[in-house]
Each structure stands twice: as C-alpha cells, then as structure tokens.
Design a protein around this motif. Structure first.
Motif, PDB file in Angstrom:
ATOM      1  N   GLU A 161       3.882  34.401   3.645  1.00 39.73           N
ATOM      2  CA  GLU A 161       4.362  32.878   3.847  1.00 39.73           C
ATOM      3  C   GLU A 161       5.813  33.009   3.016  1.00 39.73           C
ATOM      4  OE1 GLU A 161       3.514  28.326   2.466  1.00 39.73           O
ATOM      5  OE2 GLU A 161       1.715  29.966   2.625  1.00 39.73           O
ATOM      6  N   GLU A 192       8.295  34.807   5.005  1.00 43.27           N
ATOM      7  CA  GLU A 192       8.773  33.871   6.397  1.00 43.27           C
ATOM      8  C   GLU A 192       9.594  32.806   6.018  1.00 43.27           C
ATOM      9  OE1 GLU A 192       6.814  31.530  10.206  1.00 43.27           O
ATOM     10  OE2 GLU A 192       5.586  32.263   8.713  1.00 43.27           O
ATOM     11  N   LEU A 193       9.438  32.219   4.566  1.00 45.82           N
ATOM     12  CA  LEU A 193      10.455  31.119   4.088  1.00 45.82           C
ATOM     13  C   LEU A 193      11.892  31.739   4.159  1.00 45.82           C
ATOM     14  CD1 LEU A 193       7.918  29.322   1.892  1.00 45.82           C
ATOM     15  CD2 LEU A 193       8.950  28.469   3.647  1.00 45.82           C
ATOM     16  N   THR A 208      12.989  34.419   5.455  1.00 48.32           N
ATOM     17  CA  THR A 208      13.597  34.314   6.670  1.00 48.32           C
ATOM     18  C   THR A 208      14.174  33.081   7.169  1.00 48.32           C
ATOM     19  OG1 THR A 208      12.197  36.465   7.091  1.00 48.32           O
ATOM     20  CG2 THR A 208      13.205  35.403   9.175  1.00 48.32           C
ATOM     21  N   ASN A 209      13.427  32.106   7.228  1.00 50.13           N
ATOM     22  CA  ASN A 209      13.791  31.001   7.990  1.00 50.13           C
ATOM     23  C   ASN A 209      15.105  30.427   7.241  1.00 50.13           C
ATOM     24  OD1 ASN A 209      11.784  31.061   9.724  1.00 50.13           O
ATOM     25  ND2 ASN A 209      10.187  29.619   8.631  1.00 50.13           N
ATOM     26  N   GLN A 210      15.046  30.492   5.870  1.00 47.48           N
ATOM     27  CA  GLN A 210      16.141  29.959   5.204  1.00 47.48           C
ATOM     28  C   GLN A 210      17.385  30.806   5.579  1.00 47.48           C
ATOM     29  OE1 GLN A 210      14.852  30.581   1.056  1.00 47.48           O
ATOM     30  NE2 GLN A 210      13.939  28.317   0.856  1.00 47.48           N
ATOM     31  N   THR A 211      17.345  32.108   5.596  1.00 49.49           N
ATOM     32  CA  THR A 211      18.518  32.929   6.080  1.00 49.49           C
ATOM     33  C   THR A 211      18.956  32.444   7.529  1.00 49.49           C
ATOM     34  OG1 THR A 211      17.378  34.827   4.851  1.00 49.49           O
ATOM     35  CG2 THR A 211      19.202  35.328   6.517  1.00 49.49           C
ATOM     36  N   VAL A 212      18.035  32.395   8.412  1.00 51.15           N
ATOM     37  CA  VAL A 212      18.340  31.928   9.580  1.00 51.15           C
ATOM     38  C   VAL A 212      18.910  30.631   9.759  1.00 51.15           C
ATOM     39  CG1 VAL A 212      17.578  31.165  12.205  1.00 51.15           C
ATOM     40  CG2 VAL A 212      16.686  33.294  10.895  1.00 51.15           C
ATOM     41  N   GLY A 213      18.503  29.538   8.908  1.00 48.58           N
ATOM     42  CA  GLY A 213      19.167  28.287   8.931  1.00 48.58           C
ATOM     43  C   GLY A 213      20.341  28.370   8.406  1.00 48.58           C
ATOM     44  N   LYS A 214      20.765  29.137   7.169  1.00 47.47           N
ATOM     45  CA  LYS A 214      22.056  29.423   6.508  1.00 47.47           C
ATOM     46  C   LYS A 214      22.922  29.817   7.670  1.00 47.47           C
ATOM     47  CE  LYS A 214      20.498  29.887   1.897  1.00 47.47           C
ATOM     48  NZ  LYS A 214      20.418  30.835   0.647  1.00 47.47           N
ATOM     49  N   TYR A 254      20.145  18.855  13.540  1.00 40.72           N
ATOM     50  CA  TYR A 254      19.917  20.456  13.563  1.00 40.72           C
ATOM     51  C   TYR A 254      18.967  20.584  14.691  1.00 40.72           C
ATOM     52  CZ  TYR A 254      23.390  21.500  10.023  1.00 40.72           C
ATOM     53  OH  TYR A 254      24.237  21.413   9.237  1.00 40.72           O
TER      54      TYR A 254
END
Length: 120
Positions: free
Chosen positions: A50, A53-54, A56-62, A77
């Motif tokens: 988890e 994944e967080l 990764t999601n933060q990186t994609v969001g940035k 967004y």
C-alpha cells in the motif's frame, strides 16, 4: 514407530497414548504460532504494498500536475483525466504504451528463462 501396539503392555499403551496426546498438543500450538506469524507477515506485506502504491500514485500525480500550467483542485484533475480516457486517440496511445510495455516485460522474462536454462 510400529503401527501395531498389540505387543505392548497396557501401561505402555497408556504411556504411548499420553505421549501421542502431548505431541499433538505441541503440534497444535506450533501450528497456531505459525498461523499468527503468517497473519502478521501478510499484514506487513499489505502495508508495504500500500505504501509503495501511494508513492507511485504521488509520483504520477506530481508528473501530471507538473505538465499543467495552473494549480487546480483535485476534482478538476479528475475531470481532465476522465476526458483523456474518453478521447479515442488518447485511449489508443495508452493501449499502445501498455502493449509495448508488456512485450518488453515478456522478452525480458524469456531472456531470463533462457539464461537460467543455460546456467543450469
């Protein structure tokens, strides 16, 4: 350990039965310990996945927000991303990227398998 207890005396059979009971109790306790350890380990694995994944999601969001000129609220967004996935060219491009990635992964897996077979 003989399967037949016919040659044992009654006292020996009682002792053997008691020993079996103690062995079964130790095995049950050991199994309970193993189950508890497995639950803890599975919980740690889930937490680590988890967290990964967080990140990764933060990186994609940035990365996504870095492409935008404006700082928008999260729901805006979401609207943009939803629209992107409805746009036919974008969906086709995403499918191509995914297909190329899967092909690359499969080639790497085949190369690794071939290397393992050569070294074995």
């Amino acid at each position: 350990m003989p399967l037949s207890n016919k040659k044992l005396t009654t006292e020996e059979k009682i002792e053997k039965s008691r020993q079996y009971e103690e062995d079964m109790k130790r095995i049950r306790e050991r199994l309970a310990d193993i189950r508890e350890s497995k639950k803890k380990l599975d919980s740690e694995i889930a937490e680590e996945l988890e967290r990964a994944e967080l990140v990764t999601n933060q990186t994609v969001g940035k990365m996504f927000r870095g492409k935008m000129k404006e700082n928008l609220p999260l729901e805006k967004y979401g609207e943009i991303i939803d629209f992107m996935f409805m746009h036919e060219d974008c969906v086709e491009f995403i499918a191509e990227v995914i297909a190329k990635y899967k092909q690359k992964q499969e080639k790497a897996k085949l190369a690794e398998t071939a290397h393992e077979e050569k070294t074995a």
